[in-house]
Design a protein around this motif. Structure first.
Motif, PDB file in Angstrom:
ATOM      1  N   HIS A  27       1.044  -1.239  -0.236  1.00  0.00           N
ATOM      2  CA  HIS A  27       0.213  -0.156   0.028  1.00  0.00           C
ATOM      3  C   HIS A  27       0.610   1.313   0.186  1.00  0.00           C
ATOM      4  O   HIS A  27       0.669   2.411  -0.871  1.00  0.00           O
ATOM      5  N   HIS A  74      -3.335   9.533   0.669  1.00  0.00           N
ATOM      6  CA  HIS A  74      -2.581   8.634   1.641  1.00  0.00           C
ATOM      7  C   HIS A  74      -1.936   8.828   2.803  1.00  0.00           C
ATOM      8  O   HIS A  74      -2.139   7.803   3.860  1.00  0.00           O
ATOM      9  N   TYR A 123     -13.505   6.367  -0.189  1.00  0.00           N
ATOM     10  CA  TYR A 123     -12.860   6.520   1.312  1.00  0.00           C
ATOM     11  C   TYR A 123     -14.169   7.445   1.929  1.00  0.00           C
ATOM     12  O   TYR A 123     -14.777   7.840   1.628  1.00  0.00           O
ATOM     13  N   ASP A 157      -9.825   4.459   4.706  1.00  0.00           N
ATOM     14  CA  ASP A 157      -9.497   3.799   3.132  1.00  0.00           C
ATOM     15  C   ASP A 157     -10.081   2.713   2.421  1.00  0.00           C
ATOM     16  O   ASP A 157      -9.877   1.638   2.865  1.00  0.00           O
ATOM     17  N   HIS A 161      -7.490  -2.311  -1.647  1.00  0.00           N
ATOM     18  CA  HIS A 161      -6.070  -2.560  -1.569  1.00  0.00           C
ATOM     19  C   HIS A 161      -5.453  -2.377  -0.209  1.00  0.00           C
ATOM     20  O   HIS A 161      -4.757  -2.690   0.255  1.00  0.00           O
TER      21      HIS A 161
HETATM   22 MN    MN Z   1      -5.070   2.804  -0.939  1.00  0.00          MN
END
Ligand code: MN
Length: 206
Positions: A27, A74, A123, A157, A161
């Protein structure tokens, strides 16, 4: 201007067993780094080349927006989690949580419900709106509250992934663990710093 991948605020194994080192390897090292590298490629020779990341998010569209927002989102997401237990300290923040949700437990319940029910990649955010109210909202793909004049305080998130290596398809189980790892000091700092900056920005604009 070349955008950089900011260092993680903790070691890659620090969130185990909630998130494995393998998840962080992919990630952070692959996805997050990939967005930074892609953004640096895309902005060459465009009016966005010298623009700060937050301005790119407010002004760019398409691929440049997607990659810029993913870089920002992120970095923000990593800081929303902590290996250590953190506490709320500010009276103001606790008051607004009580006023808008009843309690922190109810806020977290609404946050996890919204994240569980959300369909697709995106998100779930806790934001502060221009009336000074807290909101829980889901946003699609790379979408960021800054584009809607809201102050981001917390995010999880929801892209697969983020949790597939550790939780496979069980997003609800990931979110139930996520809320135990929230860095409340970061949330509170966002409320105090970004929130008050947002208020003065709105006052000068009006
Ligand atoms: Mn992500």
């Amino acid at each position: 201007m070349k955008h950089e991948l900011p260092p993680l605020p903790y070691k890659k194994k620090a969130l185990e067993p909630f998130l494995s080192t393998e998840t962080l390897e992919f990630h952070y090292e692959k996805h997050h780094r990939g967005y930074v590298e892609k953004l640096n490629e895309l902005i060459v020779g465009t009016p966005y080349e010298e623009m700060a990341l937050a301005d790119l998010i407010r002004q760019a569209e398409g691929k440049i927006f997607n990659n810029a927002a993913q870089v920002w989102n992120h970095t923000f997401y990593w800081n929303c989690m902590s290996p250590d237990s953190t506490q709320l300290r500010s009276h103001d923040f606790q008051e607004i949580v009580r006023h808008n949700f009843g309690s922190r437990e109810e806020l977290l319940q609404e946050f996890t419900e919204a994240g569980k029910d959300y369909f697709g990649s995106g998100y779930v955010w806790l934001t502060l709106d221009s009336n000074g109210s807290l909101r829980i909202e889901t946003m699609t793909n790379a979408e960021n509250p800054l584009t809607q004049d809201r102050i981001p305080l917390l995010t999880a998130d929801l892209w697969e992934h983020a949790y597939y290596i550790d939780y496979r398809n069980e997003r609800a189980r990931y979110l139930n663990q996520f809320v135990k790892k929230i860095n409340w000091e970061f949330v509170e700092r966002n409320f105090q710093e970004l929130g008050s900056a947002g208020v003065s920005f709105r006052q000068t604009k009006a």
